[in-house]
Design a protein around this motif. Sequence first.
Motif, PDB file in Angstrom:
ATOM      1  N   THR A  29     -56.246 -53.434   0.998  1.00  0.00           N
ATOM      2  CA  THR A  29     -54.957 -53.823   1.563  1.00  0.00           C
ATOM      3  C   THR A  29     -54.756 -55.324   1.367  1.00  0.00           C
ATOM      4  N   VAL A  30     -53.602 -55.670   0.811  1.00  0.00           N
ATOM      5  CA  VAL A  30     -53.273 -57.092   0.671  1.00  0.00           C
ATOM      6  C   VAL A  30     -52.496 -57.539   1.919  1.00  0.00           C
ATOM      7  N   ILE A  31     -53.033 -58.544   2.589  1.00  0.00           N
ATOM      8  CA  ILE A  31     -52.327 -59.152   3.717  1.00  0.00           C
ATOM      9  C   ILE A  31     -51.706 -60.458   3.220  1.00  0.00           C
ATOM     10  N   GLY A  32     -50.411 -60.553   3.322  1.00  0.00           N
ATOM     11  CA  GLY A  32     -49.725 -61.780   2.902  1.00  0.00           C
ATOM     12  C   GLY A  32     -49.773 -62.795   4.034  1.00  0.00           C
ATOM     13  N   THR A  42     -41.104 -65.547   3.681  1.00  0.00           N
ATOM     14  CA  THR A  42     -41.816 -64.388   4.225  1.00  0.00           C
ATOM     15  C   THR A  42     -41.057 -63.097   3.908  1.00  0.00           C
ATOM     16  N   LYS A  43     -39.737 -63.182   3.969  1.00  0.00           N
ATOM     17  CA  LYS A  43     -38.935 -61.984   3.656  1.00  0.00           C
ATOM     18  C   LYS A  43     -39.093 -61.560   2.197  1.00  0.00           C
ATOM     19  N   GLU A  44     -39.355 -62.530   1.337  1.00  0.00           N
ATOM     20  CA  GLU A  44     -39.610 -62.184  -0.074  1.00  0.00           C
ATOM     21  C   GLU A  44     -40.838 -61.298  -0.217  1.00  0.00           C
ATOM     22  N   GLY A  49     -42.804 -55.738  -1.552  1.00  0.00           N
ATOM     23  CA  GLY A  49     -43.598 -54.564  -1.179  1.00  0.00           C
ATOM     24  C   GLY A  49     -44.824 -54.863  -0.331  1.00  0.00           C
ATOM     25  N   ILE A  50     -44.966 -56.112   0.096  1.00  0.00           N
ATOM     26  CA  ILE A  50     -46.095 -56.461   0.987  1.00  0.00           C
ATOM     27  C   ILE A  50     -45.593 -56.413   2.431  1.00  0.00           C
TER      28      ILE A  50
END
Length: 224
Positions: A29-32, A42-44, A49-50
């Motif tokens: 899992t990728v956590i941004g 952050t909305k980007e 898809g994150i």
Amino acid sequence: MTVKDHLAEIEDKLRQACEKSNRKRDEITVIGVTKYVTIERTKELLEAGIHQLGENRAEELEHKYSEINDNASWHFIGTLQSRKVKDVIEKVSAIHSLDRFSVAKQINKRVEKPMDCFIQVNVSGEEAKHGLKIDEVLPFIESLSGYENVHIKGLMTMAPHVEDEDEIRHVFRELRELRDEIQGQQFAHAPCHDLSMGMSNDYEIAVEEGATHIRLGSILVGSD
Ligand SMILES: *Cc1c(COP(=O)(O)O)cnc(C)c1O
């Protein structure tokens, strides 16, 4: 560069690291990590898809959460003081930095269903780092057995900032071995399956060594 562009490069490298270590991409899992950037940026991440997002300070989490909460799941990755637990606990899906009994006690008291927690481990033993020493982890877990709302999902660490890849790999490997040892004990409250390790500088090594959650900030969203 857009977050999407960064993510495409990261996904390439993730695929390679998975191939090299015979793992599947969907185990990770990728956590941004959004601590350096604005709500707009952050909305980007969501558009790319994150949907798993990480913050390390209670105030900033509250600020971003007030704008971004549906469609996203927040992870608390920074040092947490017990008096701040009440401010973050209802906003997050996991705490990655548990290393104190007083914090565990607050979590246990303030949630209605078990909270996923990662125990932070200071594998490298650096003075300035938070986290339990390796030999403190098992006794800590045992001490939490009566706290039914503290669910030990895994372990977390930060590797030292060094050039030497072997040194970094060694830290991740030690965390994995500790995880295996804890899993062997089959604690009901601590299945301890997951490994939160790997950041912008070292996520490929972390994946090769078994990371299930990588926490990516600057390489994914930039740091302006
Ligand atoms: C800031 C931070 C990250 C992300 O750092 P990058 O090197 O920018 O990827 C990951 N984990 C924790 C605990 C952090 O504080």
